[in-house]
Design a protein around this motif. Structure first.
Motif, PDB file in Angstrom:
ATOM      1  N   ARG A  83       0.802  -1.211   0.000  1.00 43.21           N
ATOM      2  CA  ARG A  83       0.000   0.000   0.000  1.00 43.21           C
ATOM      3  C   ARG A  83       0.839   1.268   0.000  1.00 43.21           C
ATOM      4  NH1 ARG A  83      -3.295  -1.919   4.830  1.00 43.21           N
ATOM      5  NH2 ARG A  83      -4.535  -0.007   4.775  1.00 43.21           N
ATOM      6  N   PRO A  84       0.593   2.081  -0.974  1.00 41.07           N
ATOM      7  CA  PRO A  84       1.304   3.349  -1.023  1.00 41.07           C
ATOM      8  C   PRO A  84       0.717   4.293   0.015  1.00 41.07           C
ATOM      9  CG  PRO A  84      -0.314   3.268  -2.769  1.00 41.07           C
ATOM     10  CD  PRO A  84      -0.428   1.978  -2.028  1.00 41.07           C
ATOM     11  N   GLU A  85       1.536   5.221   0.450  1.00 39.28           N
ATOM     12  CA  GLU A  85       0.994   6.215   1.352  1.00 39.28           C
ATOM     13  C   GLU A  85       0.229   7.258   0.564  1.00 39.28           C
ATOM     14  OE1 GLU A  85       4.137   7.570   3.894  1.00 39.28           O
ATOM     15  OE2 GLU A  85       3.824   5.795   5.144  1.00 39.28           O
ATOM     16  N   ILE A  86      -0.573   8.005   1.254  1.00 37.59           N
ATOM     17  CA  ILE A  86      -1.395   9.008   0.585  1.00 37.59           C
ATOM     18  C   ILE A  86      -1.248  10.318   1.344  1.00 37.59           C
ATOM     19  CG2 ILE A  86      -3.753   9.673  -0.010  1.00 37.59           C
ATOM     20  CD1 ILE A  86      -4.331   6.537   0.242  1.00 37.59           C
ATOM     21  N   ILE A  87      -0.940  11.358   0.613  1.00 38.65           N
ATOM     22  CA  ILE A  87      -0.912  12.682   1.249  1.00 38.65           C
ATOM     23  C   ILE A  87      -1.843  13.572   0.465  1.00 38.65           C
ATOM     24  CG2 ILE A  87       0.523  14.601   2.036  1.00 38.65           C
ATOM     25  CD1 ILE A  87       1.715  12.152   3.112  1.00 38.65           C
ATOM     26  N   LYS A  88      -2.740  14.231   1.145  1.00 34.88           N
ATOM     27  CA  LYS A  88      -3.660  15.123   0.446  1.00 34.88           C
ATOM     28  C   LYS A  88      -3.322  16.563   0.787  1.00 34.88           C
ATOM     29  CE  LYS A  88      -8.075  14.234   0.518  1.00 34.88           C
ATOM     30  NZ  LYS A  88      -9.428  13.785   0.272  1.00 34.88           N
ATOM     31  N   PRO A  89      -3.400  17.440  -0.208  1.00 38.62           N
ATOM     32  CA  PRO A  89      -3.213  18.846   0.140  1.00 38.62           C
ATOM     33  C   PRO A  89      -4.385  19.280   1.008  1.00 38.62           C
ATOM     34  CG  PRO A  89      -4.076  18.657  -2.078  1.00 38.62           C
ATOM     35  CD  PRO A  89      -3.825  17.258  -1.605  1.00 38.62           C
TER      36      PRO A  89
ATOM     37  N   THR B 144      -7.512  20.654   1.921  1.00 36.38           N
ATOM     38  CA  THR B 144      -8.689  21.092   1.173  1.00 36.38           C
ATOM     39  C   THR B 144      -9.668  21.717   2.140  1.00 36.38           C
ATOM     40  OG1 THR B 144      -9.550  18.888   1.486  1.00 36.38           O
ATOM     41  CG2 THR B 144      -8.558  19.383  -0.650  1.00 36.38           C
TER      42      THR B 144
ATOM     43  N   GLU C 219       5.065   8.501  -1.777  1.00 40.95           N
ATOM     44  CA  GLU C 219       3.696   8.949  -1.515  1.00 40.95           C
ATOM     45  C   GLU C 219       3.067   9.494  -2.788  1.00 40.95           C
ATOM     46  OE1 GLU C 219       5.330  11.488   1.125  1.00 40.95           O
ATOM     47  OE2 GLU C 219       5.532   9.932   2.653  1.00 40.95           O
ATOM     48  N   CYS C 220       1.809   9.346  -2.884  1.00 40.30           N
ATOM     49  CA  CYS C 220       1.130   9.918  -4.024  1.00 40.30           C
ATOM     50  C   CYS C 220       0.001  10.805  -3.552  1.00 40.30           C
ATOM     51  CB  CYS C 220       0.599   8.822  -4.948  1.00 40.30           C
ATOM     52  SG  CYS C 220      -0.237   7.502  -4.093  1.00 40.30           S
ATOM     53  N   THR C 221      -0.137  11.911  -4.179  1.00 35.91           N
ATOM     54  CA  THR C 221      -1.249  12.801  -3.816  1.00 35.91           C
ATOM     55  C   THR C 221      -2.480  12.370  -4.579  1.00 35.91           C
ATOM     56  OG1 THR C 221      -0.181  14.228  -5.424  1.00 35.91           O
ATOM     57  CG2 THR C 221      -0.180  14.981  -3.143  1.00 35.91           C
ATOM     58  N   LYS C 222      -3.609  12.734  -4.074  1.00 36.35           N
ATOM     59  CA  LYS C 222      -4.833  12.376  -4.786  1.00 36.35           C
ATOM     60  C   LYS C 222      -5.898  13.414  -4.474  1.00 36.35           C
ATOM     61  CE  LYS C 222      -7.418  10.859  -1.549  1.00 36.35           C
ATOM     62  NZ  LYS C 222      -8.761  10.511  -1.389  1.00 36.35           N
ATOM     63  N   GLN C 223      -6.751  13.605  -5.444  1.00 37.09           N
ATOM     64  CA  GLN C 223      -7.751  14.660  -5.255  1.00 37.09           C
ATOM     65  C   GLN C 223      -9.098  14.108  -4.817  1.00 37.09           C
ATOM     66  OE1 GLN C 223      -5.708  16.857  -4.790  1.00 37.09           O
ATOM     67  NE2 GLN C 223      -5.116  17.192  -6.909  1.00 37.09           N
TER      68      GLN C 223
ATOM     69  N   ARG D 204      -8.230   8.027  -6.740  1.00 32.32           N
ATOM     70  CA  ARG D 204      -7.337   7.352  -5.811  1.00 32.32           C
ATOM     71  C   ARG D 204      -7.482   5.841  -5.943  1.00 32.32           C
ATOM     72  NH1 ARG D 204      -7.191   5.066  -0.637  1.00 32.32           N
ATOM     73  NH2 ARG D 204      -9.382   5.398  -0.222  1.00 32.32           N
TER      74      ARG D 204
ATOM     75  N   TRP E 120      -4.613   3.253  -6.892  1.00 28.43           N
ATOM     76  CA  TRP E 120      -4.394   2.211  -5.892  1.00 28.43           C
ATOM     77  C   TRP E 120      -4.303   0.845  -6.588  1.00 28.43           C
ATOM     78  CZ3 TRP E 120      -3.028  -1.081  -2.995  1.00 28.43           C
ATOM     79  CH2 TRP E 120      -3.460  -1.400  -1.708  1.00 28.43           C
TER      80      TRP E 120
ATOM     81  N   ASP F 211     -12.252   9.232   2.675  1.00 30.83           N
ATOM     82  CA  ASP F 211     -12.053   7.931   2.020  1.00 30.83           C
ATOM     83  C   ASP F 211     -10.921   7.204   2.690  1.00 30.83           C
ATOM     84  OD1 ASP F 211     -13.515   8.407  -0.684  1.00 30.83           O
ATOM     85  OD2 ASP F 211     -12.149  10.134  -0.481  1.00 30.83           O
TER      86      ASP F 211
ATOM     87  N   ASP G 174      -9.447   2.773   3.078  1.00 29.94           N
ATOM     88  CA  ASP G 174      -9.741   1.343   3.046  1.00 29.94           C
ATOM     89  C   ASP G 174      -8.977   0.673   4.155  1.00 29.94           C
ATOM     90  OD1 ASP G 174     -11.408   1.295   0.818  1.00 29.94           O
ATOM     91  OD2 ASP G 174      -9.668   1.449  -0.516  1.00 29.94           O
TER      92      ASP G 174
ATOM     93  N   VAL H 147      -9.500  13.827   5.114  1.00 27.35           N
ATOM     94  CA  VAL H 147      -8.269  13.039   5.122  1.00 27.35           C
ATOM     95  C   VAL H 147      -7.093  13.937   4.778  1.00 27.35           C
ATOM     96  CG1 VAL H 147      -7.013  11.172   4.026  1.00 27.35           C
ATOM     97  CG2 VAL H 147      -9.446  10.915   4.508  1.00 27.35           C
TER      98      VAL H 147
ATOM     99  N   ALA I  40      -3.743  12.632   5.312  1.00 22.23           N
ATOM    100  CA  ALA I  40      -2.761  11.693   4.773  1.00 22.23           C
ATOM    101  C   ALA I  40      -3.059  10.305   5.306  1.00 22.23           C
ATOM    102  CB  ALA I  40      -1.356  12.116   5.194  1.00 22.23           C
ATOM    103  N   GLU I  41      -2.534   9.318   4.601  1.00 27.52           N
ATOM    104  CA  GLU I  41      -2.664   7.958   5.090  1.00 27.52           C
ATOM    105  C   GLU I  41      -1.268   7.369   4.999  1.00 27.52           C
ATOM    106  OE1 GLU I  41      -6.008   5.797   3.264  1.00 27.52           O
ATOM    107  OE2 GLU I  41      -4.921   3.975   3.805  1.00 27.52           O
TER     108      GLU I  41
END
Ligand SMILES: Nc1ncnc2c1ncn2[C@@H]1O[C@H](COP(=O)(O)OP(=O)(O)OP(=O)(O)O)[C@@H](O)[C@H]1O
Ligand SMILES: Nc1ncnc2c1ncn2[C@@H]1O[C@H](COP(=O)(O)OP(=O)(O)OP(=O)(O)O)[C@@H](O)[C@H]1O
Ligand SMILES: [Mg+2]
Ligand SMILES: [Mg+2]
Lengths: 288, 287, 312, 288, 287
Positions: free
Chosen positions: A8-14, A16, E11-15, E20, E24, E66, E68, E256, E258-259
């Motif tokens: 699982r990749p990490e996720i960073i959101k700006p 919002t 890390e990947c950003t997502k809107q 996402r 994924w 969001d 999982d 969210v 970050a995860e």
């Protein structure tokens, strides 16, 4: 460790900002109607009225049990000729006085009870002794102290509401969480002030129940007491109206009188108590 | 005003309260260059045993606990879960009577609760549900006779802002999250600006950032008004940061394990603080 | 002497003299005549003898009309207790009590069997109950006076009437007074089994009475009351039509004046201040053990003014 | 920083174990006596009896209001000759049946009410309409459905207890904290099981109050109903005993009957309800 | 069984959620050497907005969240006080319906609470006051149909022992301290050995030592039964220790932020952990 983790990749959101959310309005026609409390209640009342009418017709004994329509006609007639409104006024006046005195006495007793062990014992003893006593037990004292008429009726009324309200209030007080009580004492509140500012609001759901029960029993007692203590000519409340008409075998008038009691009950509950509930315990999140 | 600490004095062991008190005075006399500062303790807890008596059982919460709190102390009670910290605080608050021993405030035995000792409880249900956030704080001020009218409103608004709840100032408690409720209680306690503030794990339900903010607010307020605070916590780090003096309690029933001096708030993160943390850690968890 | 008197009346034809007295303000007139000045008269409508007794003993009531047995009981009980003693002022009225039934199998008192239910208001010392016992004593012998008691149930007249006429309940008989007795017989299913007058005679059923204390302290008011009652009785005898109208107007009943007239014209219905047959009640109740003190003569029960009349 | 800090040595205590603590018994003689609930209650009862006796004597009107001693004598006589015990038995039997049915119906109604909005509306509507209705309103239906005697009395009894209990129970249910409810649902409890295992114990203080009020009103109603509904002479319970003696002006017997009601009330409260309270809400820390 | 982690992926950003999810899957496909392990998420939260509607106001607790959760995840929700963590957990527990979005458990939409998702609440009043400590745990087991009779008793006793409350096993909740109450709730939650354990700041009221013990017990239990746990905390350190995956939420309303992947429990105190802590710190408090 489960392997999924590895993938699982990490996720960073700006950062919002939240937008607006439309609450979906996908309720069906039925659900929306059903959601209105007044509609549900009206439905229930209609069903009950229907049952009454049907049973009354089937029974065919208007002297004993008139139909709903007969009763309604009688009610309308008696409202039109001003009899019922006037009787209701007389009754309501007596009722409110008795109810008010009952509430005040209950407040005094429960305050004593919460203040000292002797007070609590007194309340418990009095309640367990006097609450089961029927009104006739009070008759002699009522007659000696207040004579015939309103005074005695009020005395009996007080007896009928006092204990129920006191019991509910006291039990409500005792259920108030220790923390809440400690908070009040922390502010330096004691005795009456503690009761008024902390215990009463904290026990409000229980007190409200007591008031409801007391209100109902006040009515019951009033109707019965008006017969016992009699009336001077011309005066008299709803109880006397019912009694008179009973003696004259005007059964539909009797039931019109009872229907008036029912209607007043509905109004008091749905306009009076319901509003109080909405503005207090519901709003405070103390009842769900 | 910067806080200054002398280097830690050598520790002394003590067996029972009278002896300790004797030695204590001696110590005071030894440092006779500042005799006025010894004074009498603001709050003295002497051999206090606290018990809960229920029909079926008798639970001893604390056993012969002694300590003294001086004016403007930031006194921390630290100990494992169930060791009697809350009970002790409630006894000081005047809600419980000791079975043994005495609790004296300014020389008078504590007999009942009062607004001179403002308490922040551990429980989430300490807010009055029938009052909004603002009203809860205002009511504390007016009911205790501290402030009236517009003044109370202003002070309440100011402290609610300090805890970051201005947005929720007109919400009822049941509409708040756990941490928000605790923050209201903190705002209320601080708004009272009492002589003695009793706080029972007030920051336990707060996230790291909010907690840090609250700690800073508390210290700032202390700088401003120099009230005395008794603070229960289970975080050693927090104890060191908040406290000037730390009382360690041993597990159930709570007895005094040690009474230590803390390091100044500025010294957080310095070796002195780390060393103290390790010491406390060892004392509490060492065996 | 007092400036205000409180008088209780009750429901039904038996109280007609009191109703006329109220309507025509006869007591006020008599008091004026006797030189008592303006007298305030408060009329109270009370249901049931117990409350009347209590109210009288509590001093909330000065004169009352009530059933003879109830009065006799109170008189006997109160005898010798200074504050409480009561005394009869006059007889009031007599009428016939009818036993009506909706059961075709019952044609006399002897036909009642276990399982039948006779409705009557009150028990033991209530007027209907005592009269029924006296009728039973006649029918089955003195010692069997209580034979019908197990069949009786206490039920107010209106409900009993509705139950009898409407059927569908276990009540199949009703021992009752006018106007209920008349109304019931209008129903074809209902017929009369017995008439009290046929069995025990046209004796006085209702009387008026007052606390002895009051009578002693206010002899003139008492006399005025008696005179007013006499006047009312005379009025009724002379103007049956007017009396019926007064009744209908005051009782606000929907019954027509004609129907009331029919009842007034019944030979069994009489209004007189002179008690008639009161001793029958006293003897019977004493024999039955309901009272322990027995009046030696009817005049023992009443005020001395009445002693000269030909009562019994 | 206050200078005191500078002076204070640290303190380290060796690990000690707690010894035994003797709870001091320095209470004064008076305090110790006062601490016994039964003594306080007995004192209150004695005072009340004394007041009664004094007032009764002063009044000197035994036919209206006998003294306490006269009443007591009458009570003892009537217990000795077996009349009161037998009447009490009859009454208690009727009472318990009515009370029991009332509780069951209240349970059903409140369960419905907590289960659905329509149920809640039904309960509210029924309570506000029927609770204020006096027993005479039920007379015709009682006559038709149950005839005279026990059946009707029970019907009226149910009417007098049902609403009070239902109101208290429902308000108790609604006051149960959301967390507690969620815990129950978390275990998979729904409907009846949720009510039985979570809501009833959680709302127990309120329910108990409802039961107390209901119990008292059951007595009142029973006494009154036995008069209204009549029983064939000879049978009948305490109400009938009171009524008979009242008709015969055996006032001290009337008061002996009422005193019996009082005594039963005291016993039920102090033995029955107090025990339940001690074993439940007190023990659970739900009432203080 | 030791826990092993791959080095953190870029890390990947997502809107928004659909994109996402697409990426994924791609990611999954790229690591195609273990395709079976991607599987379907156990719990999927998709664009969930949670709101409280009260007559006077509408409070948005979380906004289009969001994430999982996969089988045997130890998934931590981390965020400031009042950001909607408890609300989110309650929605997953089935107590609240999202105004927007869907919550799916094993592909089925979550509609009501049930014993498959055992919840440890944040509130102190989550114990049934009419049951003793033992009965509280046993009742959870029997009421949910998990165990019966002696088995339930045994399991309850074992877990109560794990949380160190054997001495108080027959006490009623009102006789316990705040921390002790929470420990009973923890014992109850763990004793249920559910597929999914939802824990809302369970250790907040515990002292450092007890907390550490509880954390270890939780990890041990996880080693034994590999349940999935969703854990709310406000301690970053705890998040790193407990979690395998950490969801950061931004302040009110919660979105969210970050995860992140956590480091293995053994790596606590290592530079990797410290670095992660700093990163989280920066993200949460950076602005
Ligand atoms: N019953 C309620 N009615 C209305 N609003 C509520 C209710 N419960 C919570 N909220 C609001 O929802 C938001 C999120 O609350 P929540 O309890 O989920 O926060 P949290 O992240 O758990 O915070 P904490 O760490 O302080 O427990 C808050 O703004 C709160 O005011
Ligand atoms: N109301 C009560 N009745 C009986 N025993 C109690 C009561 N309250 C607390 N206790 C007992 O007293 C002891 C100390 O409780 P206290 O609440 O003071 O602990 P604490 O140090 O505050 O713990 P925590 O950090 O968990 O809040 C505990 O063993 C507890 O079981
Ligand atoms: Mg505590
Ligand atoms: Mg929360």
């Amino acid at each position: 460790m489960s392997e999924t983790l590895l993938l699982r990749p990490e996720i960073i959101k700006p950062d919002t900002t939240a937008g607006d959310v439309q609450v979906e309005a996908s309720l069906s026609w039925f659900e929306r109607i059903y959601g209105i409390g007044a509609v549900r209640k009206a439905f229930i009342l209609l069903v009950l009225a229907g049952l009454w009418e049907a049973y009354g017709r089937w029974l065919g004994n208007p002297l004993l049990f008139p139909t709903f329509t007969e009763t309604l006609t009688a009610l309308i007639d008696n409202i039109a000729n001003g009899v019922i409104p006037q009787r209701v006024l007389v009754s309501l006046q007596t009722l409110l006085i008795g109810y008010g005195i009952g509430i005040v006495l209950a407040a005094i007793l429960t305050t004593l009870a919460i203040g000292s062990r002797l007070g609590a014992d007194l309340l418990e003893a009095l309640t367990s002794m006097f609450n089961p006593l029927p009104a006739i037990a009070l008759l002699p004292l009522a007659l000696i102290w207040f004579g015939l008429g309103q005074g005695s009726v009020i005395f009996v009324l007080v007896h009928s509401v006092l204990w129920a309200i006191a019991l509910n209030t006291h039990s409500g007080f005792r259920s108030v969480s220790n923390t809440m009580r400690m908070v009040g004492m922390n502010y330096g509140l004691r005795g009456l002030k503690l009761v008024r500012l902390i215990l009463i609001p904290a026990a409000f759901p229980a007190i409200l129940t007591g008031l409801k029960v007391g209100w109902a029993f006040a009515w019951r007692t009033l109707i019965a007491a008006e017969l016992v203590f009699g009336v001077s000519s011309g005066s008299g409340g709803l109880g006397w109206f019912i009694f008179e008409n009973r003696n004259q075998l005007e059964t539909s008038n009797v039931f019109a009188g009872l229907l008036t009691v029912i209607l007043i009950g509905l109004i008091v509950e749905n306009v009076g108590f319901a509003t109080i509930e909405r503005k207090t315990v519901r709003r405070w999140g103390m009842q769900h | 005003m910067p806080v200054s600490f002398l280097p830690r004095l050598p520790e002394c062991t003590k067996q029972n309260s009278p002896r300790r008190r004797a030695r204590w005075r001696q110590g005071g006399r030894m440092n006779a260059h500042q005799p006025q500062s010894i004074g009498a303790p603001l709050l003295s807890v002497e051999g206090v045993t606290l018990q809960y008596k229920t029909p079926g059982s008798l639970v001893t919460a604390t056993y012969r606990v002694d300590f003294d709190v001086y004016d403007s102390d930031r006194f921390v009670l630290l100990g494992p879960s169930g060791c009697g910290k809350s009970t002790l605080l409630k006894a000081i608050g005047g809600y419980l009577r000791p079975t043994e021993g005495k609790i004296r405030l300014k020389g008078h035995e504590v007999k009942e609760p009062g607004p001179d000792r403002m308490m922040v409880f551990q429980e989430f249900d300490q807010l009055l549900p029938w009052k909004t956030v603002r009203e809860n704080v205002v009511f504390a001020l007016t009911a205790s006779g501290r402030l009236e009218g517009a003044e109370a409103q202003e002070r309440a608004a100011a402290y609610i802002d300090k805890v970051g709840l201005t947005k929720f100032i007109d919400s009822y408690p049941h509409m708040l999250s756990g941490g928000m409720k605790q923050r209201v209680a903190i705002a209320r306690g601080m708004a009272m600006e009492p002589d003695v503030l009793l706080m029972d794990e007030p920051f336990a339900a707060l996230d790291a950032l909010t907690r840090r903010k609250m700690q800073d607010e508390l210290l700032q307020l202390w700088e401003d008004t120099r009230f005395t605070v008794l603070f229960v916590t289970h975080s050693i780090e927090e104890a060191i940061k908040i406290g000037t003096r730390i009382l360690l309690l041993s597990p159930h029933p709570g007895r005094v394990r040690a009474e230590l001096n803390s390091v100044p708030a500025e010294a957080m993160g310095t070796p002195a603080a780390v060393q103290l943390e390790t010491r406390i850690n060892d004392m509490l968890f060492g065996h | 002497e007092v400036k205000e008197v409180r008088i209780s009346k009750g429901y039904g034809i038996l109280y007609l003299p009191l109703i006329v007295m109220e309507d025509q303000k006869l007591l006020e007139k008599q008091a004026e005549k006797a030189g008592l000045g303006p007298l305030k008269v408060t009329w109270l409508m009370l249901d049931g003898g117990n409350v009347i007794n209590d109210a009288m003993m509590a001093g909330s009531l000065d004169f009352a009309g009530t059933g003879a047995p109830g009065f006799i009981t109170l008189w006997a009980k109160a005898k010798g207790i200074p504050n409480v003693e009561v005394v009869g002022i006059s007889g009031l009225s007599a009428t016939a009590l009818w036993m009506n039934t909706n059961s075709p199998n019952i044609n006399s008192l002897k036909d009642f069997k276990a399982g039948d239910k006779i409705a009557l208001p009150g028990i033991k010392t209530s007027l209907s109950a005592v009269v029924l016992q006296m009728m039973a004593a006649h029918e089955f012998g003195r010692e069997n006076y209580a034979k019908l008691d197990p069949l009786t149930v206490s039920l107010p007249h209106p409900e009993a009437l509705a139950a009898l006429v409407g059927g569908k309940t276990e009540i199949n008989a009703h021992f009752t007074s006018p106007p209920f007795s008349y109304l019931e017989l209008k129903d074809p299913k209902v017929h009369r089994v017995a008439n009290s007058v046929d069995v025990i005679g046209p004796i006085t059923l209702d009387v008026t009475f007052a606390p002895k204390k009051f009578v002693d302290a206010n002899p003139k008011v008492t006399q005025a009351f008696l005179d007013a009652l006499d006047e009312a009785d005379a009025f009724i005898a002379a103007n049956k039509q007017a009396a019926a109208e007064i009744y209908v107007r005051n009782a606000k009943v929907k019954t027509s004046v004609e129907e009331i007239l029919e009842m007034l014209n019944d030979k069994d219905t009489r209004f007189s201040t002179t008690p008639d047959g009161i001793m029958q009640f006293a003897d019977f109740m004493h024999a039955a053990g309901s009272i322990k003190v027995k009046p030696k003569a009817w005049s023992d029960l009443f005020i001395p003014q009445l002693a000269s009349r030909k009562g019994s």
